[in-house]
Motif scaffolding. Structure first.
Motif: not given
Ligand code: GLU
Length: 316
Positions: A8, A10, A12, A44, A187, A191, A205
């Protein structure tokens, strides 16, 4: 046959995406796609106070500009928080989480910041005081946050790039927040639950989230969720050794896009600093053959003046 991996992106929508994000997202995309995997996009956006108006559209435009795609519709984290609600309720009911009415200032006053971190360790002041959030609010007149009860001991995991890691969550952050006093889900909880419910089993990440991975593993255990595999990639630093997140907007993807920079030069830069050989201007798809995430390493990447000048000269 092994199921295809699901990775993914993700982002923000709380600030502008920069070259460090571009590199992490490209690595996540390459890692999934080069092995026949799927890649989801999850925005996010739970931290209402920090989400900037219009930022979601800008994120989508930046990702498309880089040449990234994803499977299915983008998932807005705020669109359905019922699984998060349910997880918090379950943890409280099981005695694994508890209401906490301490303000940030109160926590700061009672606990010294942990060395090298801007986080403070919560000493457990509100542990075992109330059975429910409603009880806590009735007794104090304050809306409570919810904290996870963290037992002493190290959390261990093996990161695909950083190798074996061990963190003592209890000693460093203590019982951490899973829902804030303003009601926003934190968070760490979001997550963990959202990766699991969308079947994400591989996470690529930035290495700044390595300590968070330990907290997430702790939560996964408490909630009986599977552990995804993790690859934490090195952060990108500027020539002065500063994290790009700390700089003003000059290395933002939007700035580069609006200045007419060729996104293929950005993709080639991200590939080369991750030790994936390629031409000087490439699309993400061009890098897929032979891609190996292990070559990227987890050490920081410095974007020196020369590399930056080269990027800024790469007009489309
Ligand atoms: N949304 C987070 C960020 O932009 C990334 C979270 C994650 O990948 O787990 O820093």
């Amino acid at each position: 046959m092994l199921a295809a991996p699901i990775g993914r992106l993700a982002p923000s929508p709380t600030g502008r995406l920069h070259l460090g994000h571009a590199r992490s997202f490209l690595l996540a995309w390459w890692h999934a796609r080069s092995r026949g995997g799927r890649i989801l996009l999850r925005i996010e956006d739970l931290d209402r106070e920090r989400v900037k108006p219009g930022a979601i559209e800008v994120v989508l435009r930046d990702l498309a500009w880089l040449g990234l795609d994803w499977d299915g519709e983008p998932l807005l984290q705020s669109a359905d928080t019922s699984a998060l609600e349910h997880a918090v309720d379950r943890l409280i009911a099981a005695g694994d989480a508890y209401p906490c009415v301490c303000t940030r200032a109160e926590v700061a006053a009672i606990s010294a910041p942990h060395a090298g971190e801007d986080e403070t360790r919560y000493p457990g002041t509100c542990r075992d005081k109330w059975r429910s959030c409603a009880d806590a609010e009735r007794a104090t007149g304050r809306k409570p946050a919810v904290r996870l009860r963290v037992e002493p001991g190290t959390i261990e995991f093996v990161d695909g790039l950083a190798g074996p890691r061990a963190y003592d969550v209890a000693a460093t952050v203590g019982d951490f927040t899973i829902r804030r006093r303003d009601g926003a889900f934190a968070y760490q909880l979001a997550v963990t639950v959202d990766d699991a419910r969308t079947g994400v089993d591989e996470v690529v990440r930035g290495a700044d989230l390595l300590p968070s991975a330990a907290r997430q593993k702790f939560l996964q255990r408490r909630l009986g969720l599977p552990h995804p595999r993790w690859w934490h990639v090195g952060l990108v630093l500027d020539a002065d050794g500063q994290r790009l997140a700390k700089r003003r907007g000059d290395l933002a993807l939007t700035t580069l896009r609006e200045a007419g920079i060729d996104p293929r030069a950005v993709v080639a830069w991200a590939a080369r600093v991750s030790r994936q050989p390629c031409e000087e201007r490439v699309t993400p798809g061009d890098v897929l053959p032979g891609f190996q995430i292990e070559r990227a390493g987890c050490e920081p990447v410095v974007l020196d003046r020369e590399a930056l000048d080269r990027l800024l000269a790469a007009r489309a």
